[in-house]
Design a protein around this motif. Structure first.
Motif, PDB file in Angstrom:
ATOM      1  N   GLY A 145       0.812  -1.210   0.000  1.00  0.00           N
ATOM      2  CA  GLY A 145       0.000   0.000   0.000  1.00  0.00           C
ATOM      3  C   GLY A 145       0.847   1.262   0.000  1.00  0.00           C
ATOM      4  O   GLY A 145       2.047   1.235  -0.279  1.00  0.00           O
ATOM      5  N   ALA A 146       0.239   2.373   0.347  1.00  0.00           N
ATOM      6  CA  ALA A 146       0.884   3.675   0.201  1.00  0.00           C
ATOM      7  C   ALA A 146       1.525   4.206   1.478  1.00  0.00           C
ATOM      8  O   ALA A 146       2.280   5.175   1.434  1.00  0.00           O
ATOM      9  CB  ALA A 146      -0.141   4.690  -0.300  1.00  0.00           C
ATOM     10  N   LYS A 147       1.257   3.579   2.628  1.00  0.00           N
ATOM     11  CA  LYS A 147       1.716   4.151   3.897  1.00  0.00           C
ATOM     12  C   LYS A 147       3.227   4.320   3.968  1.00  0.00           C
ATOM     13  O   LYS A 147       3.724   5.389   4.355  1.00  0.00           O
ATOM     14  CB  LYS A 147       1.239   3.271   5.056  1.00  0.00           C
ATOM     15  N   SER A 169       5.409   7.128  12.929  1.00  0.00           N
ATOM     16  CA  SER A 169       4.361   6.357  13.596  1.00  0.00           C
ATOM     17  C   SER A 169       3.207   6.009  12.665  1.00  0.00           C
ATOM     18  O   SER A 169       2.360   5.177  13.000  1.00  0.00           O
ATOM     19  CB  SER A 169       3.821   7.128  14.807  1.00  0.00           C
ATOM     20  N   THR A 170       3.173   6.627  11.486  1.00  0.00           N
ATOM     21  CA  THR A 170       2.053   6.393  10.570  1.00  0.00           C
ATOM     22  C   THR A 170       2.159   5.071   9.813  1.00  0.00           C
ATOM     23  O   THR A 170       1.180   4.642   9.205  1.00  0.00           O
ATOM     24  CB  THR A 170       1.941   7.539   9.548  1.00  0.00           C
ATOM     25  N   VAL A 171       3.322   4.453   9.819  1.00  0.00           N
ATOM     26  CA  VAL A 171       3.514   3.243   9.008  1.00  0.00           C
ATOM     27  C   VAL A 171       2.887   2.013   9.648  1.00  0.00           C
ATOM     28  O   VAL A 171       2.020   1.352   9.066  1.00  0.00           O
ATOM     29  CB  VAL A 171       5.010   2.994   8.731  1.00  0.00           C
ATOM     30  N   VAL A 224       7.830  -2.728  13.491  1.00  0.00           N
ATOM     31  CA  VAL A 224       7.638  -1.302  13.802  1.00  0.00           C
ATOM     32  C   VAL A 224       8.985  -0.599  13.876  1.00  0.00           C
ATOM     33  O   VAL A 224       9.150   0.504  13.328  1.00  0.00           O
ATOM     34  CB  VAL A 224       6.860  -1.133  15.128  1.00  0.00           C
ATOM     35  N   PHE A 225       9.953  -1.223  14.541  1.00  0.00           N
ATOM     36  CA  PHE A 225      11.274  -0.602  14.659  1.00  0.00           C
ATOM     37  C   PHE A 225      11.908  -0.419  13.280  1.00  0.00           C
ATOM     38  O   PHE A 225      12.385   0.675  12.945  1.00  0.00           O
ATOM     39  CB  PHE A 225      12.188  -1.452  15.541  1.00  0.00           C
ATOM     40  N   CYS A 226      11.924  -1.452  12.483  1.00  0.00           N
ATOM     41  CA  CYS A 226      12.599  -1.413  11.182  1.00  0.00           C
ATOM     42  C   CYS A 226      11.943  -0.427  10.224  1.00  0.00           C
ATOM     43  O   CYS A 226      12.641   0.340   9.540  1.00  0.00           O
ATOM     44  CB  CYS A 226      12.623  -2.804  10.557  1.00  0.00           C
ATOM     45  N   SER A 231      12.837   4.072  18.344  1.00  0.00           N
ATOM     46  CA  SER A 231      12.629   3.758  19.757  1.00  0.00           C
ATOM     47  C   SER A 231      11.312   4.326  20.260  1.00  0.00           C
ATOM     48  O   SER A 231      10.559   3.653  20.983  1.00  0.00           O
ATOM     49  CB  SER A 231      13.779   4.326  20.604  1.00  0.00           C
ATOM     50  N   MET A 232      11.019   5.572  19.886  1.00  0.00           N
ATOM     51  CA  MET A 232       9.761   6.182  20.286  1.00  0.00           C
ATOM     52  C   MET A 232       8.566   5.477  19.643  1.00  0.00           C
ATOM     53  O   MET A 232       7.498   5.345  20.248  1.00  0.00           O
ATOM     54  CB  MET A 232       9.755   7.664  19.917  1.00  0.00           C
ATOM     55  N   SER A 233       8.746   4.989  18.421  1.00  0.00           N
ATOM     56  CA  SER A 233       7.676   4.253  17.745  1.00  0.00           C
ATOM     57  C   SER A 233       7.369   2.950  18.459  1.00  0.00           C
ATOM     58  O   SER A 233       6.201   2.579  18.643  1.00  0.00           O
ATOM     59  CB  SER A 233       8.075   3.961  16.290  1.00  0.00           C
TER      60      SER A 233
END
Length: 262
Positions: free
Chosen positions: A19-21, A68-70, A104-106, A171-173
């Motif tokens: 997708g586009a994210k 954070s949007t991914v 999420v990290f990657c 890290s924050m994600s």
């Protein structure tokens, strides 16, 4: 068992990257750099822009929101779509958590890296990477423990900072992913990295005056004045803190999900 874990991670990566994210987040990361660079219109080289756009604007905070949007909202989406219980029954809680943390990290890390590199390349069409009389080199060569790379290895100097920026946002994600197990609102999760950053600044504000390596921005800073003269220590400590954040996030998710589904 290893094959099962690989398949779970592979599935999460496919979900995160399709997708586009993901490409949109990279483009947004570039525009965060680009728009914030407009206030430094008199820049003499790309190095000046690179250091000041991140260090003297809201670029880091916006970068955390963009990353954070991914996939940070993936747990909320699993809950909202009634897919969580099915996933846990199929792969187990521990594997589910590990896969989410890794992906999420990657993805967050890559968004920062790629968006930042695109910005640097774009600016190189208009400005020299580093000018012969660079103010940035004069100001920070003696202040940073990586100053010895300037000006001959400016690309590597910038690359180290981009790597640390990636660790910071990733890290924050990951921490935001862990907190999403409590809130379960996809839109609210986007604000978590931003809020976490200020939480840590407030938490360590007093003690960081004496021990600057506890200050979040100092931990992941190599471009300006650094808290140590040892580049190996700076990178090692940043990696250590990142691993701690990921470990804490994993434990939070594991305990929360186990408490609800066992």
């Amino acid at each position: 068992m290893r094959r099962d874990m690989k398949n779970i991670i592979k599935t999460d990566f496919k979900r995160a990257l399709k997708g586009a994210k993901f490409p949109l987040a990279i483009i947004l990361m570039f525009f965060v750099w680009e728009f914030n660079s407009k206030r430094f219109a008199d820049s003499q080289d790309v190095l000046y822009l690179f250091v000041h756009v991140w260090g003297r604007s809201i670029t880091p905070l916006l970068a955390m929101i963009v990353t954070s949007t991914v996939y940070v909202t993936s747990y909320c989406e699993d809950t909202e779509n009634h897919f969580l219980r099915c996933s846990i029954q199929r792969v187990g809680i521990r594997k589910y958590v590990i896969s989410k943390i890794i992906v999420v990290f990657c993805t967050s890390f890559l968004v920062v890296i790629l968006g930042s590199i695109i910005f640097v390349i774009w600016q190189c069409h208009e400005l020299p990477l580093v000018s012969s009389d660079s103010i940035t080199v004069e100001n920070f060569k003696s202040e940073s423990c990586f100053g010895w790379l300037l000006p001959e290895n400016t690309e590597l100097y910038m690359g180290v900072q981009i790597f640390l920026d990636g660790l910071y946002c990733a890290s924050m994600s990951v921490l935001s992913l862990a907190l999403s197990t409590f809130v379960r609102d996809s839109y609210a999760v986007y604000a978590f990295p931003f809020l976490l950053n200020y939480f840590f600044i407030f938490l360590f504000s007093r003690i960081a005056v004496k021990y600057p390596m506890l200050y979040m921005e100092e931990i992941y800073n190599s471009a300006t004045k650094t808290y140590t003269d040892d580049p190996v220590l700076l990178i090692a400590y940043a990696l250590f803190v990142t691993v701690v954040f990921c470990g804490i996030s994993g434990m939070i998710m594991l305990k929360k999900i186990e408490g609800e589904y066992r």
